[in-house]
Write a protein that holds these residues in place. Structure first.
Motif, PDB file in Angstrom:
ATOM      1  N   LYS A 119      -8.785   9.855 -10.267  1.00 51.14           N
ATOM      2  CA  LYS A 119      -7.734   9.183 -10.732  1.00 51.14           C
ATOM      3  C   LYS A 119      -8.035   7.695 -10.673  1.00 51.14           C
ATOM      4  N   ASP A 120      -8.692   7.374  -9.452  1.00 48.20           N
ATOM      5  CA  ASP A 120      -9.024   5.757  -9.241  1.00 48.20           C
ATOM      6  C   ASP A 120      -9.732   5.307 -10.321  1.00 48.20           C
ATOM      7  N   ASP A 121     -10.810   6.060 -10.745  1.00 52.57           N
ATOM      8  CA  ASP A 121     -11.683   5.696 -12.010  1.00 52.57           C
ATOM      9  C   ASP A 121     -10.967   5.709 -13.312  1.00 52.57           C
ATOM     10  N   ARG A 148      -5.244  -7.706  -3.988  1.00 50.75           N
ATOM     11  CA  ARG A 148      -5.186  -6.402  -3.244  1.00 50.75           C
ATOM     12  C   ARG A 148      -3.627  -6.338  -2.888  1.00 50.75           C
ATOM     13  N   ARG A 149      -3.289  -5.106  -2.897  1.00 51.84           N
ATOM     14  CA  ARG A 149      -1.950  -5.062  -2.851  1.00 51.84           C
ATOM     15  C   ARG A 149      -0.801  -5.940  -3.223  1.00 51.84           C
ATOM     16  N   GLY A 150      -1.101  -6.199  -4.411  1.00 53.74           N
ATOM     17  CA  GLY A 150      -0.034  -7.132  -5.229  1.00 53.74           C
ATOM     18  C   GLY A 150      -0.124  -8.526  -4.774  1.00 53.74           C
ATOM     19  N   HIS A 183     -12.598  -6.047   4.086  1.00 50.73           N
ATOM     20  CA  HIS A 183     -13.893  -6.312   4.045  1.00 50.73           C
ATOM     21  C   HIS A 183     -14.645  -5.776   2.606  1.00 50.73           C
ATOM     22  N   ASP A 184     -13.999  -4.849   1.908  1.00 47.86           N
ATOM     23  CA  ASP A 184     -14.368  -4.574   0.664  1.00 47.86           C
ATOM     24  C   ASP A 184     -14.286  -5.642  -0.387  1.00 47.86           C
ATOM     25  N   ASP A 185     -13.137  -6.459  -0.426  1.00 47.52           N
ATOM     26  CA  ASP A 185     -12.909  -7.285  -1.288  1.00 47.52           C
ATOM     27  C   ASP A 185     -13.641  -8.745  -0.863  1.00 47.52           C
ATOM     28  N   ILE A 242      -7.354   1.378   9.974  1.00 46.06           N
ATOM     29  CA  ILE A 242      -9.063   1.352   9.663  1.00 46.06           C
ATOM     30  C   ILE A 242      -9.200   1.209   7.977  1.00 46.06           C
ATOM     31  N   HIS A 243      -8.080   1.871   7.128  1.00 45.68           N
ATOM     32  CA  HIS A 243      -8.224   1.927   5.896  1.00 45.68           C
ATOM     33  C   HIS A 243      -7.952   0.589   5.248  1.00 45.68           C
ATOM     34  N   THR A 244      -6.854  -0.282   5.747  1.00 47.95           N
ATOM     35  CA  THR A 244      -6.849  -1.893   5.609  1.00 47.95           C
ATOM     36  C   THR A 244      -7.822  -2.613   6.156  1.00 47.95           C
ATOM     37  N   TYR A 245      -8.672  -2.459   7.106  1.00 46.54           N
ATOM     38  CA  TYR A 245      -9.841  -3.252   7.462  1.00 46.54           C
ATOM     39  C   TYR A 245     -10.741  -2.951   6.331  1.00 46.54           C
ATOM     40  N   SER A 246     -10.881  -1.737   5.799  1.00 45.66           N
ATOM     41  CA  SER A 246     -11.930  -1.524   4.937  1.00 45.66           C
ATOM     42  C   SER A 246     -11.554  -2.063   3.428  1.00 45.66           C
ATOM     43  N   MET A 250     -18.095  10.199   0.785  1.00 40.50           N
ATOM     44  CA  MET A 250     -18.427   9.519   2.142  1.00 40.50           C
ATOM     45  C   MET A 250     -17.334   8.208   2.130  1.00 40.50           C
ATOM     46  N   LYS A 251     -17.515   7.478   1.240  1.00 41.21           N
ATOM     47  CA  LYS A 251     -16.901   6.299   1.060  1.00 41.21           C
ATOM     48  C   LYS A 251     -15.183   6.539   1.020  1.00 41.21           C
ATOM     49  N   THR A 252     -14.832   7.228   0.125  1.00 42.24           N
ATOM     50  CA  THR A 252     -13.046   7.327   0.245  1.00 42.24           C
ATOM     51  C   THR A 252     -12.798   8.677   0.725  1.00 42.24           C
ATOM     52  N   GLY A 253     -13.765   9.709   0.434  1.00 46.06           N
ATOM     53  CA  GLY A 253     -13.196  11.326   0.708  1.00 46.06           C
ATOM     54  C   GLY A 253     -13.095  11.315   2.218  1.00 46.06           C
ATOM     55  N   GLY A 311     -20.828   5.412   3.056  1.00 42.99           N
ATOM     56  CA  GLY A 311     -20.465   5.646   1.639  1.00 42.99           C
ATOM     57  C   GLY A 311     -20.554   4.162   0.897  1.00 42.99           C
ATOM     58  N   GLN A 312     -20.196   3.260   1.534  1.00 42.48           N
ATOM     59  CA  GLN A 312     -20.373   1.862   1.251  1.00 42.48           C
ATOM     60  C   GLN A 312     -21.799   1.421   0.947  1.00 42.48           C
ATOM     61  N   SER A 313     -22.541   1.856   1.968  1.00 39.93           N
ATOM     62  CA  SER A 313     -24.003   1.516   2.044  1.00 39.93           C
ATOM     63  C   SER A 313     -24.677   2.273   0.702  1.00 39.93           C
ATOM     64  N   GLY A 362       0.764  -1.224  -0.140  1.00 39.35           N
ATOM     65  CA  GLY A 362      -0.117  -0.042  -0.087  1.00 39.35           C
ATOM     66  C   GLY A 362       0.777   1.292  -0.163  1.00 39.35           C
ATOM     67  N   LYS A 363       0.302   2.404  -0.381  1.00 40.47           N
ATOM     68  CA  LYS A 363       0.909   3.602  -0.426  1.00 40.47           C
ATOM     69  C   LYS A 363       1.110   4.524   0.616  1.00 40.47           C
ATOM     70  N   ARG A 364       0.338   4.189   1.653  1.00 39.67           N
ATOM     71  CA  ARG A 364       0.238   4.940   2.979  1.00 39.67           C
ATOM     72  C   ARG A 364       0.062   6.447   2.703  1.00 39.67           C
ATOM     73  N   LEU A 365      -1.156   6.786   1.798  1.00 41.20           N
ATOM     74  CA  LEU A 365      -1.242   7.924   1.558  1.00 41.20           C
ATOM     75  C   LEU A 365      -1.986   8.604   2.771  1.00 41.20           C
ATOM     76  N   ARG A 366      -2.757   7.954   3.418  1.00 41.78           N
ATOM     77  CA  ARG A 366      -3.710   8.564   4.570  1.00 41.78           C
ATOM     78  C   ARG A 366      -2.512   8.848   5.731  1.00 41.78           C
ATOM     79  N   PRO A 367      -1.421   8.186   6.106  1.00 48.22           N
ATOM     80  CA  PRO A 367      -0.514   8.419   7.257  1.00 48.22           C
ATOM     81  C   PRO A 367       0.159   9.593   6.477  1.00 48.22           C
TER      82      PRO A 367
HETATM   83  C1  GRG Z   1     -16.362  -2.461   3.436  1.00 47.79           C
HETATM   84  C2  GRG Z   1     -16.663  -1.057   5.504  1.00 47.79           C
HETATM   85  C3  GRG Z   1     -16.229  -1.007   4.360  1.00 47.79           C
HETATM   86  C4  GRG Z   1     -15.971  -0.046   3.527  1.00 47.79           C
HETATM   87  C5  GRG Z   1     -15.263  -0.076   2.379  1.00 47.79           C
HETATM   88  C6  GRG Z   1     -13.324   2.593   1.152  1.00 47.79           C
HETATM   89  C7  GRG Z   1     -13.849   1.356   0.959  1.00 47.79           C
HETATM   90  C8  GRG Z   1     -15.085   1.150   1.900  1.00 47.79           C
HETATM   91  C9  GRG Z   1     -13.599   0.538   0.154  1.00 47.79           C
HETATM   92  C10 GRG Z   1     -12.594   0.891  -0.693  1.00 47.79           C
HETATM   93  C11 GRG Z   1     -12.814   0.004  -1.898  1.00 47.79           C
HETATM   94  C12 GRG Z   1     -12.038   0.757  -3.150  1.00 47.79           C
HETATM   95  C13 GRG Z   1     -10.858  -0.034  -3.733  1.00 47.79           C
HETATM   96  C14 GRG Z   1     -12.231   2.122  -3.591  1.00 47.79           C
HETATM   97  C15 GRG Z   1     -11.484   2.482  -4.527  1.00 47.79           C
HETATM   98  C16 GRG Z   1     -10.843   3.492  -4.158  1.00 47.79           C
HETATM   99  C17 GRG Z   1      -9.693   2.870  -3.044  1.00 47.79           C
HETATM  100  C18 GRG Z   1     -10.169   3.356  -1.355  1.00 47.79           C
HETATM  101  C19 GRG Z   1      -8.512   2.510  -3.441  1.00 47.79           C
HETATM  102  C20 GRG Z   1      -7.544   1.995  -2.362  1.00 47.79           C
HETATM  103  O1  GRG Z   1      -6.865   2.955  -1.625  1.00 47.79           O
HETATM  104  P1  GRG Z   1      -5.507   3.303  -1.931  1.00 47.79           P
HETATM  105  O2  GRG Z   1      -5.172   3.481  -3.292  1.00 47.79           O
HETATM  106  O3  GRG Z   1      -4.878   1.744  -1.391  1.00 47.79           O
HETATM  107  O4  GRG Z   1      -4.974   4.428  -1.064  1.00 47.79           O
HETATM  108  P2  GRG Z   1      -3.575   1.466  -0.746  1.00 47.79           P
HETATM  109  O5  GRG Z   1      -3.517  -0.201  -1.027  1.00 47.79           O
HETATM  110  O6  GRG Z   1      -2.528   2.243  -1.582  1.00 47.79           O
HETATM  111  O7  GRG Z   1      -3.460   1.704   0.580  1.00 47.79           O
END
Ligand code: GRG
Length: 292
Positions: free
Chosen positions: A218-220, A97-99, A85-87, A78-82, A177-180, A157-159, A45-50
């Protein structure tokens, strides 16, 4: 500051936050499978949030980063948990995920659910344990982070995503909400821990809202034109899953224009802040130009 100086600082933030997380998990008094599954997913992961949190903290404070590190680590957990669960098959059903194989592919769904739960819990523990030292700014930062991760932010946002979005307005709300929310919380919590003023907190929040939207745009774009090797996951998944994205609604050309405008808006907000925000400016440009 040069581009090399920025990359060096980004790598430093990544190294210290990763080290903190791994030491934190290893130092816990449990020896069950969940420790291995947590450690598996926090790596990479890129550790953008830290980086956002520590970069914002450093803009307002010359104190040691040690005061902000538990909060940077918490937000990354928290980001890693999301992501774990998202996967899961019940959510986005992603195998990579993460290679590397997603947590549930490697360890099974039950363990992946627990790894995510345990990371969320560890994040709260990590901040709570530091509240006495971190004082009032630490309390505020914790609330900012936990709210952004909850139903008013990432989970909400996920909901919305699960319910389905069809228009640009719905999509923007869902993304915010979901990523912002978590990206914004990273910057605002860092600034609060660094002792910013009320006015500066607002500018940093507005900056980070634009940054969060730019990150998602950018992700899109990367999902249609990125290099899956660099990204560590397959591309084309949005189209394959029939997902509404900015690209599917606006086309690549318009989306690229929107990305430039949004990054410009983010930088404009930073110019209102008197503190030295060079790292945050470079981080915005890095997100704009990222390849993975
Ligand atoms: C399941 C509770 C729950 C929440 C999920 C944020 C989220 C909500 C899901 C992430 C899904 C996803 C892949 C969205 C696209 C944008 C995104 C958050 C990409 C991953 O973030 P990066 O690029 O990942 O910062 P790394 O691996 O670099 O940390």
């Amino acid at each position: 500051m040069s581009r090399e100086g920025f990359i060096e600082r980004l790598e430093y933030f990544s190294t210290i936050s990763t080290g903190f997380i791994i030491d934190y998990i290893n130092s816990r008094g449990f020896e069950t499978a969940v420790k291995e599954t947590m450690l598996y997913s926090v790596q990479g992961g890129k550790r953008l949030r830290p980086a956002l949190l520590l970069g914002a903290f450093s803009s307002f404070s010359n104190d040691s980063l040690a005061a902000a590190l538990p909060f940077a680590a918490a937000i990354e957990m928290i980001h890693t948990y999301s992501l774990i669960h998202d996967d899961l098959p019940a959510m986005d059903d992603d195998d990579m995920r993460r290679g590397k194989p997603s947590n549930h592919i490697q360890f099974g769904e039950a363990e992946a659910i627990l790894a995510g739960d345990a990371l969320l819990n560890a994040a709260a523990e990590c901040m709570l344990e530091n509240l006495v030292d971190a004082g009032e700014p630490g309390q505020r930062a914790s609330v900012i982070i936990m709210k952004a991760a909850g139903a008013e932010g990432m989970i909400g946002g996920q909901s919305l995503d699960i319910a389905g979005v069809h228009t640009k307005q719905q999509l923007k709300k869902m993304y915010s909400m979901k990523t912002g929310a978590l990206l914004k919380a990273s910057a605002v919590a860092g600034a609060v821990l660094g002792g910013c003023s009320h006015g500066e907190e607002k500018y940093i929040g507005d900056f980070a809202e634009h940054l969060g939207f730019a990150f998602q745009i950018k992700d899109d774009l990367l999902d249609v034109s990125g290099d899956s090797g660099i990204m560590g996951k397959p591309t084309g998944s949005d189209e394959g899953n029939n997902k509404t994205t900015i690209v599917s609604l606006s086309g690549i050309h318009e989306t690229e224009k929107l990305l430039d405008e949004t990054a410009g808006e983010a930088l404009k907000e930073l110019r209102k802040v008197e503190a030295d925000t060079w790292f945050l400016q470079e981080l915005m440009k890095f997100i704009d130009q990222r390849k993975g």
